[in-house]
Scaffold this active site. Structure first.
Site, PDB file in Angstrom:
ATOM      1  N   ALA A 617       0.879  -1.003  -0.003  1.00 32.70           N
ATOM      2  CA  ALA A 617       0.024  -0.075  -0.122  1.00 32.70           C
ATOM      3  C   ALA A 617       0.924   1.415  -0.093  1.00 32.70           C
ATOM      4  O   ALA A 617       1.549   1.573  -1.004  1.00 32.70           O
ATOM      5  CB  ALA A 617      -1.019   0.053   0.981  1.00 32.70           C
ATOM      6  N   LEU A 619       3.585   1.780   1.908  1.00 36.01           N
ATOM      7  CA  LEU A 619       4.909   1.411   2.289  1.00 36.01           C
ATOM      8  C   LEU A 619       5.937   1.510   1.187  1.00 36.01           C
ATOM      9  O   LEU A 619       5.594   1.258   0.058  1.00 36.01           O
ATOM     10  CB  LEU A 619       5.090   0.339   3.162  1.00 36.01           C
ATOM     11  CG  LEU A 619       4.128   0.014   4.439  1.00 36.01           C
ATOM     12  CD1 LEU A 619       4.160  -1.461   4.665  1.00 36.01           C
ATOM     13  CD2 LEU A 619       4.447   0.942   5.131  1.00 36.01           C
ATOM     14  N   ASP A 684      -3.577 -12.628  -4.195  1.00 31.16           N
ATOM     15  CA  ASP A 684      -3.129 -11.419  -4.014  1.00 31.16           C
ATOM     16  C   ASP A 684      -1.787 -11.191  -3.747  1.00 31.16           C
ATOM     17  O   ASP A 684      -0.862 -10.654  -4.019  1.00 31.16           O
ATOM     18  CB  ASP A 684      -3.914 -10.603  -3.024  1.00 31.16           C
ATOM     19  CG  ASP A 684      -3.576  -9.190  -3.208  1.00 31.16           C
ATOM     20  OD1 ASP A 684      -4.161  -8.682  -4.001  1.00 31.16           O
ATOM     21  OD2 ASP A 684      -3.250  -8.919  -1.849  1.00 31.16           O
ATOM     22  N   LYS A 688       1.994 -10.275  -5.718  1.00 32.88           N
ATOM     23  CA  LYS A 688       2.773  -9.277  -4.826  1.00 32.88           C
ATOM     24  C   LYS A 688       4.248 -10.019  -4.839  1.00 32.88           C
ATOM     25  O   LYS A 688       5.294  -9.474  -5.251  1.00 32.88           O
ATOM     26  CB  LYS A 688       2.517  -8.983  -3.594  1.00 32.88           C
ATOM     27  CG  LYS A 688       1.285  -8.157  -3.535  1.00 32.88           C
ATOM     28  CD  LYS A 688       0.720  -7.940  -1.985  1.00 32.88           C
ATOM     29  CE  LYS A 688      -0.535  -7.056  -2.176  1.00 32.88           C
ATOM     30  NZ  LYS A 688      -1.063  -6.839  -0.566  1.00 32.88           N
TER      31      LYS A 688
END
Length: 827
Positions: A617, A619, A684, A688
């Site tokens: 997000a 970071l 998800d 990543k």
């Protein structure tokens, strides 16, 4: 006796009110003992007289209407300002009109326009406005007289324009002043007499030239040019609304800007003032309280060594063609340039700019587009023999160009000006066709496509911080993240504008079925109402075309969906020079060949693809990883809790709160996707992991990731979200067994991705002791550990909130500001 000169143009004398205002400005001047006021004709009158001459020669009887209209305007102004005192002026105008009618009737018979006839007729407008203004001043008790400039000003016309006979003119003016001691002399601009005593004019910019001439003759302390603009701007405000007023310019800077189209005095008109070292002030008669711009000679001053301070302004010309002569036979041959320019001179073509390759293989000149065909024919004829033998390969003409010029006296002393100029153009996707720079380095000129003129002008203007760095922003997906991002943009917009000169202009919002577009930028306080009431059917192609406006240098799409279909448009957007910023993981974890193409297209078009928010997000996960790789560190392993949703789930999981209840709670708080299976499947996190692996340099495919799904096999098929949630409770016992087993050993469960530099990539549940950093995270946190050659004993850890629309939108916003910095915004 000290003189000051004022010059009023046609717009400053457009009607009775404007002439009255001009009179007031003159009376208020206390800068000198005597005032000379040089006047143009009333606005539009000269054009009407020119039209009357042309129509009479064409036997178009409507010339009488144009002449009558010019007469009526001046008579009406005289009556409004002078009342009964207007009778002598009206009589003079009537007598002049009778003379004009006789001349026009002669033109009608002969069907030919002589230059003398045109000059005679078109000069009457100044005679009328001078008499009106003088009578107004006299009627208000001011000591004033008026001078028909033809009595004193003698000029001879040459190829370079009107040349003043200074000695003769000075003698005549001195004699006139000997019999006229009035404090104010109203002088006709534009008109003069030739050496044979025949009335003539100073042609283009004639009234400005008159002001400069009389300023020099009278040794004035200042010449004030009253017009309809506040002064000289850093760029044409019609093309760059953010253009700023330049308080002062050197004569040389002003001439350079004027030559390339800036709204300032023509260099020829300035020459007498420059010779007399007389300051020229450009001021707005509609806003006389403004200081305007002062043009003067001044020695170069020490300035900060910054390209920003070195450039005073930009100007541009339109309707330019390039004529290029190319061939190996030109190399080392004397006289090629002489023959080229001689051929152009013979057909009356003026060269605006020259660009020659250092190898002498080609010479390129910029000329007016209207003269291109004539120029090409003349040059081909001049080099006929060389074209036949192949010594000159081609004479080519291409059109639809503009010349953009950066101007500033301090450019010669400041490194980096050209770098910033060309960098700004490159970042805006503007291609440069030709370059020219004088040895004084006061001007760097580039030729660009006419279609890209405004974008180029805005890009370089912003690049030197003369205006805001403006981004045309489009948002796709006004859902939870998109709506929060719009809220954050609205909250910071003024601060970014005032402190950092960044203007984020949201010009479009695209939803699933509808979109709203706005040229000036949407009001972010009411975007929902606009999307509801002003929306049109969604059209991605039209949306992108709207964002990539020619008049704005930079465009960016903020793509805030999780859609596979939307992500397929990234390559097209990048290929059109539209930057892309997104938290959507689909494109960066797609097939390796598609991902590689995406990055290649972005680099080829100098368009940025930023996706920091796809992992962590808000970071700085990807930024940290890139810093490690680019500084030469060897990343050996990445391990992390990469899902804020799953972080929340396993932090909240307990004997009292079974797994199904925790999932319900996470969904209610907005942590999960609308369908929690998207989170629980582990895909998800796997996406990543692929993104991070590719940043490490691995060509990893999504199907190479080992994924342990948290969705029970029995619930992975079709079914609604509610049906899934209802069935999930039946599997709480299995999850509780895993939790309890870990707890008995003093461990906790975490859903983790592990990426080895040379080994497997896996995603699934892992147990960690209570002392491990992964065990101590807060609910919803992401935590990533980088084990590298530098951080071998103790991994580098990045930790913080990794879920929720606020932090994700913040990550996208940070990328947007990063983009603005890449494009040249001040930091």
């Amino acid at each position: 006796m000290q003189w000051a000169v004022h010059k009023f143009g046609g717009t400053s004398l457009a009607d009775a009110d404007r002439i009255a205002a001009a009179g007031a400005l003159v009376r208020e001047d206390r800068s000198a003992a005597r005032i000379a006021v040089v006047v143009s004709a009333v606005g539009g009158v000269t054009d009407a007289l020119v039209g009357a001459v042309e129509r009479a020669a064409a036997r178009d009887d409507s010339y009488r209407e144009l002449l009558a209209g010019a007469r009526q305007r001046n008579e009406a102004i005289a009556r409004d300002l002078l009342g009964e005192r207007a009778d002598p002026i009206q009589a003079a105008i009537a007598a002049d009109v009778a003379d004009i009618e006789a001349v026009l009737e002669g033109l009608r018979v002969t069907r030919a326009i002589s230059e003398q006839a045109m000059d005679l007729v078109t000069g009457f407008g100044e005679l009328w406005s001078a008499q009106i203004l003088c009578a107004l001043l006299q009627g208000e008790g001011t000591d004033a007289t008026w001078l028909d400039a033809r009595e004193v000003l003698v000029v001879a016309h040459a190829t370079t324009g009107p040349a003043v006979r200074w000695t003769e003119t000075q003698d005549r003016l001195r004699a006139w002043l000997g019999t006229h001691q009035e404090a104010i002399a109203v002088i006709t601009g534009y008109i003069a007499t030739d050496p044979q005593g025949i009335p003539t004019t100073l042609k283009r910019n004639g009234s400005d030239f008159s002001a400069s001439i009389f300023g020099k003759l009278l040794a004035a302390n200042c010449i004030t040019i009253w017009t309809d603009v506040d002064g000289v701007m850093s760029a044409d405000p019609r093309s760059v609304p953010e253009a700023v007023l330049l308080p002062e310019l050197s004569y040389d800077e002003a001439m350079e800007l004027a030559y390339f189209g800036a709204k300032v005095l023509h260099p020829h008109a300035m020459a007498p003032a420059v010779e007399g070292d007389i300051p020229i002030r450009i001021r707005n008669s509609l806003r006389p309280q403004g200081a305007g711009t002062e043009l003067r000679a001044f020695a170069p001053r020490a300035v900060e060594a910054s390209p920003r301070s070195a450039v005073k302004g930009f100007s541009s010309t339109r309707d330019i063609a390039l004529l290029n002569v190319e061939g190996a036979g030109m190399i080392g041959v004397p006289g090629i340039s002489h023959r080229l320019f001689g051929a152009l001179r013979e057909v009356g073509v003026s060269v605006i700019m020259i660009s020659q390759a250092s190898s002498e293989h080609s010479i390129c000149v910029a000329i007016l587009e209207t003269e291109a065909a004539r120029a090409k024919e003349a040059v081909e004829l001049a080099f006929f023999a060389e074209l036949q033998t192949g010594q000159i390969r081609s004479v080519e003409v291409s059109g639809s160009y503009s010349i953009l010029a950066a101007v500033g006296d301090q450019m010669v002393r400041t490194p980096g000006v050209s770098a910033r100029l060309f960098g700004s153009l490159g970042k805006a996707g503007v291609n440069v066709r030709a370059i020219a720079q004088g040895s004084s380095e006061r001007n760097v000129s580039v030729v660009v496509s006419a279609a890209e003129r405004i974008r180029a002008l805005r890009a370089v203007h912003a690049g030197f911080y003369l205006s805001d760095q403006t981004l045309s922003v489009g948002l796709v997906g006004p859902g939870r993240i998109g709506a929060e991002l719009l809220r954050q943009l609205a909250a910071q917009k003024e601060l970014l504008h005032s402190r950092f000169q960044i203007e984020l202009r949201v010009r479009g919002i695209l939803g699933r079925n509808r979109m709203v577009l706005d040229d000036a930028g949407l009001d972010l306080s009411r975007w929902r109402e606009d999307l509801a009431n002003r929306a049109v059917p969604a059209d991605i192609a039209a949306f992108a075309a709207h964002l990539r406006a020619d008049h704005l240098p930079h465009a960016v799409v903020l793509e805030c969906t999780a859609s596979d279909a939307i992500s397929t448009h990234y390559a097209d957007w990048l290929s059109r020079g539209i930057h892309v910023i997104t938290p959507n993981k689909k494109a960066s974890s797609a097939a390796q060949q598609d991902y590689a193409r995406l990055r290649h297209v972005g680099r080829a078009r100098n368009a940025h693809y930023l996706y920091e928010a796809t992992v962590g997000a808000g970071l700085p996960v990807i930024t940290t990883l890139r810093d490690l790789v680019q500084t030469g560190d060897q990343v050996r392993r990445i391990e992390g809790v990469l899902s804020g949703t799953l972080s929340f789930l396993f932090d909240a999981l307990s004997a009292a709160m079974p797994f199904s209840a925790v999932v319900e709670q996470a969904r209610a708080r907005g942590y999960t996707e609308p369908d929690p299976r998207d989170d629980l499947s582990g895909m998800d996190v796997a996406r990543k992991a692929v993104i991070l692996a590719r940043e490490m340099g691995r060509a990893l495919e999504l199907d190479e990731v080992s994924v342990a799904s948290l969705v029970p096999a029995a619930l992975r098929g079709a079914g609604s979200v509610d049906e899934f949630l209802a069935g999930l409770a039946a599997f709480d016992t299995d999850m509780e067994r895993l939790r309890q087993s870990a707890a008995d050993a003093g461990d906790v469960l975490r859903y983790v991705a592990v990426i080895e530099a040379q080994g497997p990539v896996s995603v699934g549940l892992r147990r960690y002791p209570a002392a491990h950093p992964f065990a101590r995270i807060q609910a919803g946190d992401n935590i990533i550990a980088f084990t590298t050659a530098r951080y071998a004993e103790l991994p580098l850890i990045v930790q913080g909130p990794g879920a929720g629309p606020e932090v994700t939108a913040g990550g996208v916003f940070a990328d947007l500001l990063r983009l603005a910095s890449y494009l040249g915004a001040p930091s």
